[in-house]
Design an enzyme around this catalytic site. Structure first.
Site, PDB file in Angstrom:
ATOM      1  N   GLY A   9       0.800  -1.218   0.000  1.00 21.28           N
ATOM      2  CA  GLY A   9       0.000   0.000   0.000  1.00 21.28           C
ATOM      3  C   GLY A   9       0.834   1.270   0.000  1.00 21.28           C
ATOM      4  CE1 TYR A  10       1.586   8.042  -0.350  1.00 18.72           C
ATOM      5  CE2 TYR A  10       0.013   8.321   1.450  1.00 18.72           C
ATOM      6  CZ  TYR A  10       1.008   8.832   0.629  1.00 18.72           C
ATOM      7  OH  TYR A  10       1.411  10.137   0.789  1.00 18.72           O
ATOM      8  CG  ASN A  31      -6.093  -8.394   1.056  1.00 16.92           C
ATOM      9  OD1 ASN A  31      -5.780  -7.264   0.676  1.00 16.92           O
ATOM     10  ND2 ASN A  31      -7.116  -8.608   1.881  1.00 16.92           N
ATOM     11  CB  SER A 123      -5.659   6.231  12.933  1.00 15.86           C
ATOM     12  OG  SER A 123      -6.339   7.391  12.513  1.00 15.86           O
ATOM     13  CB  ALA A 124      -4.650  11.331  14.649  1.00 17.77           C
ATOM     14  CE1 TYR A 147      -8.666   3.098   9.873  1.00 17.02           C
ATOM     15  CE2 TYR A 147      -8.928   5.414  10.464  1.00 17.02           C
ATOM     16  CZ  TYR A 147      -8.123   4.348  10.120  1.00 17.02           C
ATOM     17  OH  TYR A 147      -6.762   4.524  10.027  1.00 17.02           O
ATOM     18  CE  LYS A 151      -5.966   1.671  11.804  1.00 14.87           C
ATOM     19  NZ  LYS A 151      -4.884   0.774  11.337  1.00 14.87           N
ATOM     20  CE1 TYR A 175       1.630   5.149  11.186  1.00 11.41           C
ATOM     21  CE2 TYR A 175       0.119   4.758   9.361  1.00 11.41           C
ATOM     22  CZ  TYR A 175       1.195   4.364  10.117  1.00 11.41           C
ATOM     23  OH  TYR A 175       1.835   3.209   9.808  1.00 11.41           O
ATOM     24  CG  ASN A 177      -4.405  14.387   8.286  1.00 12.97           C
ATOM     25  OD1 ASN A 177      -4.345  14.697   9.470  1.00 12.97           O
ATOM     26  ND2 ASN A 177      -5.535  14.139   7.662  1.00 12.97           N
ATOM     27  CG  ASP A 292     -15.237  16.752   8.506  1.00 17.15           C
ATOM     28  OD1 ASP A 292     -14.896  15.579   8.757  1.00 17.15           O
ATOM     29  OD2 ASP A 292     -15.332  17.193   7.343  1.00 17.15           O
TER      30      ASP A 292
END
Length: 336
Positions: A9-10, A31, A123-124, A147, A151, A175, A177, A292
C-alpha cells in the site's frame, strides 16, 4: 527479517524503502484489495534490493505462521487494514472483521512462532473531537466512527496482550495525515475510486481528472474558515517506523504520535498545490460534513524527545512530490 503486513500500500511501500535502505530484509504480506503488486516491483527498483512477497490475508492465521517460520521473521510492522472513515460507517462489520479479527489472527500466529516484536499502525482518529490542542498521547480517546474504534480496540487488545505476557515489545503509532510521495515519482498514493484524502483529490483536479474540488465548510473558527489538519510527508512517516522499531529494545508498550506539530488549512493546501503544479485548482464550498472538526494537530514532542525523530519535509515538498508522482503516473499503477 521484518514482516510488513499491507506492505504493497501507500504507506507500506515507503516503509519498505526505509527498511531496505537501512539494511533490513523484508517480506510483505498483502491481499492486494487496495494495492498493486507493481508498487513492490518499483520499490525493488528504487532500492536495488529484492524483497519477498506473499499474496494472502492477515485473517489467514496458518499462512501468517508459515511466513513467520519460513523467513525467520524477528519483528512485524502491521499496516494492513481498511481505512476509509465514511466507508466504515456504511460497512462497520467489514471493518471489525478485517481490522480487529485480522489483528487477532496475526498476533495468534506471532505467538505460535514466538515472534513478539510488533509495530502497529494506529491513527489520530482514536482521539475523536479534540478536548485541547495540540493532541498529545495523554489526550482522552473517543473515536467517532467505526474505523477509529477498530484502531482503539486493537490498541487496547495489544495492551492487554502485554499485561498477560510481559515479554512483548509493542509500538503503537498514531498517524496524523500522510501526504506526498517518494522523490523518484515511482511510488505514491493510488486510491481506488474516489480518494478519501485531500491531497490526491486536489491532484486529480490539477491533472484534469476532476472538474473541481469540493471543500466541506468554510465557516470554521480558523483563519480562512476551512478545516486545519496536520499533514506529514509519507517519507518522514516511514522513517518514524524505523525509529520506533529500533526503540523496541526492551519489553513494553510504547505509544507515539507521528505528526509535524503544525497544521495547514484546506485552502492552504490548495494554494500550495497550485504553486507546485503551476495549475489552477477550481473549488466549490459545500456544507460541513458531520463529525468533522475545525482543527486536528499533533503534539510530536514525545517522539522528538524519545526517538530523536521529527518530520523534516514541508507542505510545499509534499505537494511537489505528489505532483511529480501524479504527472509520471496519471492512472496510478493501473496502467502497468
Amino acid at each position: 527479517m521484518i514482516l510488513l503486513t499491507g506492505g504493497a500500500g501507500y504507506i507500506g511501500t515507503h516503509v519498505c524503502i526505509a527498511l531496505l535502505d537501512a539494511g533490513f530484509d523484508v517480506v510483505v504480506i498483502d491481499n492486494l484489495c487496495n494495492s498493486n503488486r507493481a508498487a513492490l516491483e518499483r520499490v525493488e527498483a528504487i532500492c536495488g534490493r529484492p524483497l519477498a512477497f506473499c499474496c494472502d490475508d492477515i485473517r489467514n492465521e496458518d499462512a501468517i505462521y508459515h511466513v513467520l517460520r519460513t523467513y525467520g521473521v524477528t519483528a512485524v510492522i502491521h499496516l494492513a487494514g481498511l481505512k476509509a472513515v465514511g466507508d466504515s460507517n456504511v460497512h462497520p462489520m467489514t471493518y471489525y472483521d478485517n481490522n480487529v479479527v485480522g489483528t487477532m489472527r496475526l498476533v495468534s500466529a506471532m505467538k505460535r512462532a514466538d515472534v513478539k516484536t510488533l509495530v502497529f499502525s494506529s491513527s489520530a482518529t482514536v482521539y475523536g473531537a479534540p478536548a485541547y490542542l495540540p493532541l498529545d498521547e495523554r489526550h482522552p480517546l473517543a473515536p467517532t466512527n467505526p474505523y477509529g474504534r477498530t484502531k482503539l480496540f486493537i490498541e487496547e487488545m495489544l495492551k492487554d496482550l502485554h499485561r498477560s505476557e510481559d515479554d512483548w515489545r509493542i509500538g503503537i503509532l498514531r498517524y496524523f495525515n500522510p501526504a506526498g510521495a517518494h522523490e523518484s515519482g515511482l511510488i505514491g498514493e493510488d486510491p481506488i475510486g474516489v480518494p478519501n484524502n485531500l491531497v490526491p483529490l486536489v491532484a486529480q483536479v490539477a491533472i484534469g481528472k476532476r472538474a473541481k474540488l469540493r471543500i466541506w465548510g468554510d465557516d470554521y473558527d480558523t483563519p480562512d474558515g476551512t478545516g486545519i489538519r496536520d499533514f506529514i510527508h509519507v517519507v518522514d512517516l516511514a522513517a518514524g517506523h524505523l525509529s520506533v522499531l529500533r526503540h523496541l529494545e526492551q519489553p513494553g508498550v510504547f505509544t507515539v504520535n507521528l505528526g509535524t506539530g503544525s497544521g495547514s488549512s484546506v485552502l492552504e493546501v490548495v494554494r500550495a498545490f497550485e504553486a507546485a503544479s503551476g495549475r489552477s485548482i477550481p473549488y466549490e464550498i459545500a456544507e460541513r460534513r458531520t463529525g468533522d472538526v475545525a482543527i486536528c494537530c499533533a503534539d510530536p514532542t514525545f517522539a522528538q524527545r524519545t526517538l530523536d525523530w521529527k518530520s523534516a519535509r514541508s507542505l510545499a515538498q509534499m505537494c511537489a512530490d505528489h505532483w511529480h508522482w501524479q504527472l509520471m503516473n496519471p492512472d496510478g499503477y493501473r496502467h502497468v
